[in-house]
Design a protein around this motif. Structure first.
Motif, PDB file in Angstrom:
ATOM      1  N   GLU A  61       0.724  -1.192   0.051  1.00 20.99           N
ATOM      2  CA  GLU A  61      -0.053   0.009  -0.113  1.00 20.99           C
ATOM      3  C   GLU A  61       0.887   1.290   0.137  1.00 20.99           C
ATOM      4  O   GLU A  61       1.966   1.228   0.695  1.00 20.99           O
ATOM      5  CB  GLU A  61      -0.912  -0.064   1.123  1.00 20.99           C
ATOM      6  N   LEU A  75      -2.754   9.995  -4.485  1.00 15.79           N
ATOM      7  CA  LEU A  75      -3.613   8.819  -4.789  1.00 15.79           C
ATOM      8  C   LEU A  75      -3.176   7.444  -3.808  1.00 15.79           C
ATOM      9  O   LEU A  75      -2.106   7.057  -3.547  1.00 15.79           O
ATOM     10  CB  LEU A  75      -3.019   8.448  -6.197  1.00 15.79           C
ATOM     11  N   THR A  77      -2.912   3.814  -3.426  1.00 14.02           N
ATOM     12  CA  THR A  77      -2.659   2.739  -4.403  1.00 14.02           C
ATOM     13  C   THR A  77      -2.441   1.711  -3.880  1.00 14.02           C
ATOM     14  O   THR A  77      -2.168   1.377  -2.438  1.00 14.02           O
ATOM     15  CB  THR A  77      -1.155   3.137  -5.154  1.00 14.02           C
ATOM     16  N   THR A  78      -2.479   0.257  -4.379  1.00 18.99           N
ATOM     17  CA  THR A  78      -1.924  -1.026  -3.949  1.00 18.99           C
ATOM     18  C   THR A  78      -1.406  -1.815  -5.054  1.00 18.99           C
ATOM     19  O   THR A  78      -1.768  -1.686  -6.015  1.00 18.99           O
ATOM     20  CB  THR A  78      -3.336  -1.806  -3.674  1.00 18.99           C
ATOM     21  N   LEU A  92      -1.575  -1.576 -15.312  1.00 16.70           N
ATOM     22  CA  LEU A  92      -2.108  -0.539 -14.512  1.00 16.70           C
ATOM     23  C   LEU A  92      -3.679  -0.953 -14.547  1.00 16.70           C
ATOM     24  O   LEU A  92      -4.429  -1.183 -15.929  1.00 16.70           O
ATOM     25  CB  LEU A  92      -1.821   0.995 -14.950  1.00 16.70           C
ATOM     26  N   LYS A 101     -10.046   1.608  -5.855  1.00 15.85           N
ATOM     27  CA  LYS A 101      -9.118   0.405  -6.110  1.00 15.85           C
ATOM     28  C   LYS A 101      -9.620  -0.931  -5.716  1.00 15.85           C
ATOM     29  O   LYS A 101      -9.256  -1.968  -6.123  1.00 15.85           O
ATOM     30  CB  LYS A 101      -7.921   0.674  -5.468  1.00 15.85           C
ATOM     31  N   LEU A 119      -0.747  -2.603 -10.753  1.00 14.18           N
ATOM     32  CA  LEU A 119      -0.800  -1.611  -9.769  1.00 14.18           C
ATOM     33  C   LEU A 119      -2.287  -1.014  -9.818  1.00 14.18           C
ATOM     34  O   LEU A 119      -2.530  -0.598 -10.968  1.00 14.18           O
ATOM     35  CB  LEU A 119       0.040  -0.370 -10.067  1.00 14.18           C
ATOM     36  N   THR A 120      -2.990  -0.936  -8.576  1.00 13.62           N
ATOM     37  CA  THR A 120      -4.363  -0.075  -8.995  1.00 13.62           C
ATOM     38  C   THR A 120      -4.259   1.064  -7.953  1.00 13.62           C
ATOM     39  O   THR A 120      -3.479   1.261  -6.985  1.00 13.62           O
ATOM     40  CB  THR A 120      -5.321  -1.117  -8.146  1.00 13.62           C
ATOM     41  N   TRP A 121      -5.492   1.951  -8.382  1.00 14.37           N
ATOM     42  CA  TRP A 121      -5.497   3.184  -7.790  1.00 14.37           C
ATOM     43  C   TRP A 121      -6.640   3.580  -7.516  1.00 14.37           C
ATOM     44  O   TRP A 121      -7.590   3.233  -8.634  1.00 14.37           O
ATOM     45  CB  TRP A 121      -4.403   4.253  -8.198  1.00 14.37           C
ATOM     46  N   SER A 129      -8.548   8.689  -2.175  1.00 14.91           N
ATOM     47  CA  SER A 129      -7.512   9.469  -2.836  1.00 14.91           C
ATOM     48  C   SER A 129      -8.201  10.946  -2.704  1.00 14.91           C
ATOM     49  O   SER A 129      -9.524  11.344  -2.779  1.00 14.91           O
ATOM     50  CB  SER A 129      -7.456   9.383  -4.377  1.00 14.91           C
ATOM     51  N   LEU A 148       2.122   7.184 -12.405  1.00 12.79           N
ATOM     52  CA  LEU A 148       2.062   5.911 -12.030  1.00 12.79           C
ATOM     53  C   LEU A 148       3.137   5.150 -12.726  1.00 12.79           C
ATOM     54  O   LEU A 148       3.599   4.128 -12.373  1.00 12.79           O
ATOM     55  CB  LEU A 148       0.724   5.253 -11.851  1.00 12.79           C
TER      56      LEU A 148
END
Length: 953
Positions: A61, A75, A77-78, A92, A101, A119-121, A129, A148
């Motif tokens: 994270e 943002l 993100t994970t 992405l 996400k 990568l998720t966001w 976010s 990203l």
């Protein structure tokens, strides 16, 4: 959902009656099945692609800063890391509008198990976010994607093509699909993209105008909107509403520490937060303008086009997989078609996949799994160098309203084509040309756009599934034109076209064109509930010399069977769109020599990737059924059954009660001398107050209890406990009986396995689609609402598509849209030649659903007949006016109609006996006179008749 007739075969004639398991053998079969479920799970698991355990995917994270100055955000993100040695390609994964996400976590894990760094966001304004929603503005959300990518370029576990250039793909659905397209246009480092159910132009999506024929040669080449269109009001409201709620724990400016008191007025910043929520001010202003005027201003168009891939498709060099749903009134197939044309024009590889689902109807679990595999395979080819197809076209095998066993669209088959027709230098799509016929007809536009036609209910998920194909057209507000009866089936894949001849008093008109499938019995289906809005200007004002208007109908995937006709309907209203405020009467006809050109795309029909699993399931359940039968023999409970002698009219009279009485040992008589019969194709309502004997009668019918006297016949055979003829009956009486620890799907599968009949005979997917169960079917029953439990039980009763369906209070626990959907389900089911019996307390639903009624009281039949016979066939109607000031004018209009009796005034409205004049003619006359009508209904209702009959008894 298309009409039920699209999913069920016509009821057969005389059939051989097979044996049916009794209570104890069924119990034995269930025990065997439960003991074998662990083995079944292993077998099914073995049919899946090998996958690592969830623990093999690790996550990180992080809060990632992006942007500068006032537009800087953080943002959430994970990062999902695969358990593979060395660096890997990255993906992405963007979420849909209103999500975060977390919405794509399952997809991210699957991609990570396939060897990708994912990568998720949460986009700006969503999840945790920070920032405001810019609607995929290149300056904000698209720039965040580049941020990203910069982050991925710094990681040792991501493959690099060059310094600062990671090997990366981008995928997402709807909002996330658009950002993948835009990001690929603005950042050349992206190596492959897979956008799903997304838009090409937000202007065209929210202000469609299909009054043109593009002629681009692709299957779904829907016109792009220029400077005007019909505002998609309902979808725009849902879209804006899901992002407009303020974030934070409180409502800014209304109470709380530091907030200005209400007496001093609201702070302008608080007003902005309350009205616009998380949207940027320019997005909010554009929506408020569009919603208040219903018009496309240059300012609104500028905001929408800024967030549209349409203008930058020529910059995309990343190979593109486009996935679009066939059941989507928000972003239809035309949006993906336009994206494909724009991207392929520069030589970029494009693959197109259409699937059964979309914003209106969630795809099935099987289809969802196939789409995940499509995306993963695409990235393996273009990011990891695997072998595979880089182009082509796949769509669900078209199905429609047939006389045989109907299938859910696509079923377990798809059609594959080597290339999407019409792309780049490819061959254009083929078309089948059909004649159309019909006179020029007047079409009324009502004042204020009300009442309006009902075609689909945007955004209602499984309810949308139940309603798709079921429509309400308002008499006097549409013109219709039909093809000759088809001598052979035609499978339409894309957007049909035709040419109309239209005139309007002021030279402008708003219309909605649609293509119906009409069965020989008159049953109509509107494929996917889709319509084509037409914003017409510069029309002739002379009905004798109308203007020719080329029209592109909605892109569909649908099979029109032999013996059916195609009906083009042009209406003046649709409840999902903004409508003109003033009333007028236009004329609509066919242009001279007009024909219907329907695109067809021949290809190779093949089973889907997931179908092998169901063959395994079928084989396993067949084996379990055999084991259950063997267990029944071993416990010594098998009984020999004799096939009863059938009455000569048994197939025409599915149910007959003859002098049936049920008395109990204490002297109480629940049912006394009950006699009635139900014929094929009827929907019969069994009415009566509590204690009337309705449920007792149904329990005797199903063999749960024995009558004291009399005879009950089902298809001419004596009905009783264990009678073989009961295999042709499906029922739901006195509770759902579902196992709470199992999912709805498992409950249905278990129930059918207990009958010992092959799974193929269950028509499981068809029953699921008919009942409109949706993705929640795979959750445990204990988490279901009462309405969901009710629908699962109804699907259980429909397994095997029984010739006689018996339901006790089927709408219990359903909300009004679900009740409406169930009403259409039951009526359409009977229209296939089957018979439905309903016991209900909801008299209004019985009146709207049933063709015939049996009224009981104190265990006896009071009366039997059609609903019209019970209610009374008089022409008296109640007319409710929108404005009481119009009463005198309305009296004058009605009195002037031929054969109309005296008009009486009442507190509810006007009561008048129309005599030979139809309700449609009366309504049209009132609307043409500029009189708003709230209701026009029969004066006497079934409830009145029922209360009168029960009171007399």
């Amino acid at each position: 959902m298309p009409s039920v007739a699209a999913h069920v075969r016509t009821a057969p004639g005389p059939a051989r009656i097979g044996s049916r398991l009794g209570a104890q053998p069924v119990l034995a079969a269930l025990i065997v099945l439960l003991l074998a479920l662990p083995a079944l799970a292993v077998v099914l698991a073995g049919t899946d692609r090998p996958a690592r355990a969830a623990e093999d995917v690790t996550t990180e994270e992080a809060r990632v800063p992006s942007g500068e100055g006032a537009d800087a955000v953080e943002l959430d993100t994970t990062l999902y890391l695969p358990d593979t040695p060395g660096p890997a390609p990255a993906v992405l994964l963007a979420h849909g509008f209103g999500g975060s996400k977390q919405s794509v976590a399952a997809d991210a894990r699957q991609l990570a198990r396939r060897g990708f760094v994912v990568l998720t966001w949460s986009a700006r304004g969503f999840g945790t976010s920070s920032g405001q929603i810019g609607l995929n503005d290149p300056r904000y959300e698209v720039a965040d994607v580049s941020t990203l990518i910069d982050l991925l370029a710094t990681r040792d576990d991501v493959v690099l093509d060059a310094a600062g250039d990671p090997r990366v793909g981008v995928a997402g659905a709807s909002y996330g699909g658009a950002v993948s397209l835009l990001a690929a246009a603005y950042d050349p480092r992206i190596d492959a993209i897979a956008p799903q159910i997304t838009w090409n132009s937000l202007t065209t999506a929210f202000f469609p105008d299909q009054a043109a024929v593009v002629g681009a040669g692709t299957p779904a080449d829907v016109p792009r909107t220029d400077d005007a269109g019909v505002f998609k009001r309902t979808w725009a409201g849902l879209f804006f509403g899901s992002g407009s709620l303020p974030t934070g724990d409180g409502r800014p400016g209304v109470g709380g520490d530091g907030a200005a008191p209400l007496a001093d007025g609201l702070d302008p910043a608080a007003v902005q937060a309350l009205t616009c929520g998380r949207f940027r001010a320019d997005i909010c202003a554009a929506y408020e303008t569009a919603a208040s005027t219903g018009e496309l201003s240059p300012e609104v168009a500028a905001v929408l086009e800024r967030s549209s891939p349409a203008g930058v498709l020529d910059r995309i060099t990343a190979p593109t997989l486009l996935l679009q749903g066939t059941q989507d009134s928000l972003f239809g197939l035309g949006e993906a078609d336009a994206n494909a044309r724009g991207i392929a024009a520069t030589g970029t590889d494009v693959r197109m996949v259409w699937f059964a689902g979309g914003h209106d109807v969630s795809p099935s679990r099987r289809v969802t799994a196939e789409l995940r595999d499509e995306v993963a395979d695409w990235f393996e080819i273009h990011l990891a160098g695997a072998d595979g197809d880089t182009g082509g076209f796949r769509y669900p095998a078209p199905t429609g309203l047939g006389s045989g066993v109907g299938r859910v669209q696509g079923g377990s088959q798809t059609v594959s084509v080597d290339e999407y027709p019409g792309l780049a230098d490819g061959e254009p799509v083929e078309s089948r040309v059909l004649e159309l016929a019909g006179p020029t007809q007047p079409v009324v536009t009502p004042a204020g756009g009300s009442p309006a036609a009902l075609t689909t209910i945007p955004g209602l998920g499984s309810v949308g599934a139940a309603l798709a194909g079921t429509t309400l057209e308002i008499p006097g507000q549409f013109a219709a034109f039909e093809s000759p009866e088809l001598t052979e089936a035609i499978e339409v894949v894309g957007a049909p076209t035709t040419t109309l001849a239209v005139s309007a008093p002021d030279g402008t008109a708003t219309m909605f064109a649609k293509l119906y499938d009409v069965a020989p019995d008159g049953t109509t289906t509107l494929p996917s509930g889709l319509v084509a809005p037409l914003e017409l200007t510069g029309l002739s004002t002379d009905p004798a010399a109308p203007s020719e208007v080329p029209v592109t109908l909605p892109p569909i995937v649908h099979r029109f069977e032999a013996g059916h006709t195609l009906r083009v309907v042009v209406s003046s209203t649709d409840q999902a769109f903004a409508l003109p405020a003033s009333s007028e009467v236009s004329t609509v006809g066919l242009a001279e020599g007009a024909e219907l050109a329907a695109p067809v795309v021949p290809g190779e029909v093949q089973a889907t990737a997931g179908s092998a699993r169901w063959w395994v399931l079928l084989a396993v359940l067949a084996a379990l059924g055999a084991l259950g039968w063997l267990a029944a023999v071993l416990v010594g409970r098998r009984r020999r059954r004799r096939v009863s002698v059938s009455a000569p009219d048994g197939e025409d009279v599915p149910l007959r009660f003859e002098g049936v009485t049920k008395a109990y040992g204490d002297g109480f008589v629940a049912v006394r001398d009950l006699s009635f019969e139900v014929r094929r194709g009827q929907v019969l309502g069994l009415l009566g107050p509590n204690g009337a004997g309705k449920t007792t009668s149904l329990r005797m019918l199903m063999g749960l209890i024995r009558p004291t006297e009399g005879r009950i016949e089902v298809f001419g055979h004596a009905a009783g406990p264990g009678a073989p003829v009961l295999s042709r009956l499906g029922s739901f009486v006195e509770g759902t009986g579902l196992q709470p620890h199992l999912s709805g799907r498992d409950n249905l599968t278990l129930y059918w396995a207990a009958t010992g009949r092959p799974l193929a005979d269950a028509h499981l997917e068809e029953a699921i689609e008919i009942a409109g169960l949706g993705v929640a079917l795979d959750k445990r029953v204990r988490s279901y609402s009462q309405g969901m439990r009710q629908r699962v039980a109804i699907a259980q009763a429909m397994l095997g598509l029984p010739d006689l369906l018996v339901l006790d209070e089927p709408t219990n626990g359903l909300d009004p849209p679900q009740i409406h959907a169930m009403r259409e389900v039951l009526r359409s089911y009977a229209e296939t030649g089957r018979t439905v019996i309903i016991s209900s307390h909801l008299l209004s639903e019985i009146e709207q659903t049933c063709s015939h009624v049996v009224v009981m009281a104190k265990g006896q039949k009071i009366v039997q007949g059609t609903v019209e016979e019970i209610v009374g066939t008089g022409g008296a109607v109640l007319v409710g006016l929108a404005d009481p000031a119009d009463t005198d004018r309305a009296v004058a209009v009605l009195s002037g109609l031929p054969g109309v009796g005296e008009v009486e005034r009442s507190t509810e409205g006007l009561v008048v006996d129309l005599g030979p004049t139809t309700r449609a003619v009366a309504l049209t006359a009132l609307v043409e006179a500029g009189i708003g009508v709230d209701q026009l209904t029969p004066r006497r209702r079934l409830e009145d008749a029922f209360l009168s009959l029960v009171g007399e008894s």
